[in-house]
Design a protein around this motif. Structure first.
Motif, short mmCIF file in Angstrom:
data_model
loop_
_atom_site.label_atom_id
_atom_site.label_comp_id
_atom_site.label_asym_id
_atom_site.label_seq_id
_atom_site.Cartn_x
_atom_site.Cartn_y
_atom_site.Cartn_z
N THR A 59 0.96 -1.32 0.10
CA THR A 59 0.02 -0.02 0.05
C THR A 59 0.80 1.36 0.09
O THR A 59 0.44 2.42 -0.53
N GLN A 60 2.08 1.13 0.80
CA GLN A 60 2.97 2.36 0.71
C GLN A 60 3.39 2.51 -0.66
O GLN A 60 3.61 3.67 -1.10
N ILE A 61 3.92 1.40 -1.40
CA ILE A 61 4.40 1.60 -2.59
C ILE A 61 3.28 2.12 -3.71
O ILE A 61 3.74 2.80 -4.60
N THR A 99 -3.47 -1.88 -12.49
CA THR A 99 -2.72 -1.55 -13.39
C THR A 99 -1.30 -2.05 -13.62
O THR A 99 -0.68 -2.66 -14.56
N PHE A 100 -0.82 -2.68 -12.37
CA PHE A 100 0.38 -3.49 -12.17
C PHE A 100 0.07 -4.69 -12.85
O PHE A 100 1.09 -5.31 -13.66
N LYS A 101 -1.08 -5.43 -12.69
CA LYS A 101 -1.17 -6.64 -13.41
C LYS A 101 -1.10 -6.73 -14.80
O LYS A 101 -0.91 -7.54 -15.57
N GLN A 102 -1.92 -5.51 -15.46
CA GLN A 102 -1.84 -5.13 -16.88
C GLN A 102 -0.21 -5.24 -17.31
O GLN A 102 -0.16 -5.61 -18.26
N ASP A 113 3.12 5.83 -2.92
CA ASP A 113 4.19 6.54 -3.50
C ASP A 113 4.60 6.65 -4.89
O ASP A 113 5.32 7.64 -5.43
N CYS A 114 3.80 5.64 -5.64
CA CYS A 114 3.66 5.84 -7.05
C CYS A 114 2.64 6.75 -7.70
O CYS A 114 2.49 6.87 -8.79
N GLY A 115 1.87 7.34 -6.72
CA GLY A 115 1.22 8.30 -7.01
C GLY A 115 -0.43 8.07 -7.28
O GLY A 115 -1.17 8.58 -7.59
N PHE A 116 -0.62 6.57 -6.89
CA PHE A 116 -2.18 6.10 -7.07
C PHE A 116 -2.86 6.39 -5.70
O PHE A 116 -2.46 6.66 -4.70
N LYS A 117 -4.07 6.73 -5.89
CA LYS A 117 -5.03 7.31 -4.84
C LYS A 117 -5.72 6.00 -4.17
O LYS A 117 -6.08 6.18 -3.04
N ASP A 118 -5.70 4.76 -4.71
CA ASP A 118 -6.17 3.63 -4.02
C ASP A 118 -5.65 2.37 -4.50
O ASP A 118 -5.00 2.14 -5.80
N TYR A 119 -5.49 1.41 -3.86
CA TYR A 119 -4.71 0.24 -4.07
C TYR A 119 -5.44 -0.55 -5.26
O TYR A 119 -4.56 -1.17 -5.89
#
Length: 51
Positions: free
Chosen positions: A4-6, A21-24, A9-15
């Motif tokens: 959640t911190q990552i 996006t990460f999975k894509q 830190d990457c600028g996402f507002k929610d997990y």
């Protein structure tokens, strides 16, 4: 570091958006990626002790 911190830190507002996006991009969830990375790190650490 917590996922959640990552995420924040990457600028996402929610997990959930971060995870989707990460999975894509990486074809696996952040949790799966972290687990695989930790496993590789553990194997590396074990090998280093035999040098």
């Amino acid at each position: 570091m917590a996922l959640t911190q990552i995420c924040f830190d990457c600028g996402f507002k929610d997990y959930s958006t971060f995870s989707r996006t990460f999975k894509q991009i990486f074809k696996q969830t952040p949790r799966e990626f972290k687990k695989a990375l930790n496993k590789k790190t553990d194997i590396y650490k074990e090998a280093k002790q035999y040098e």
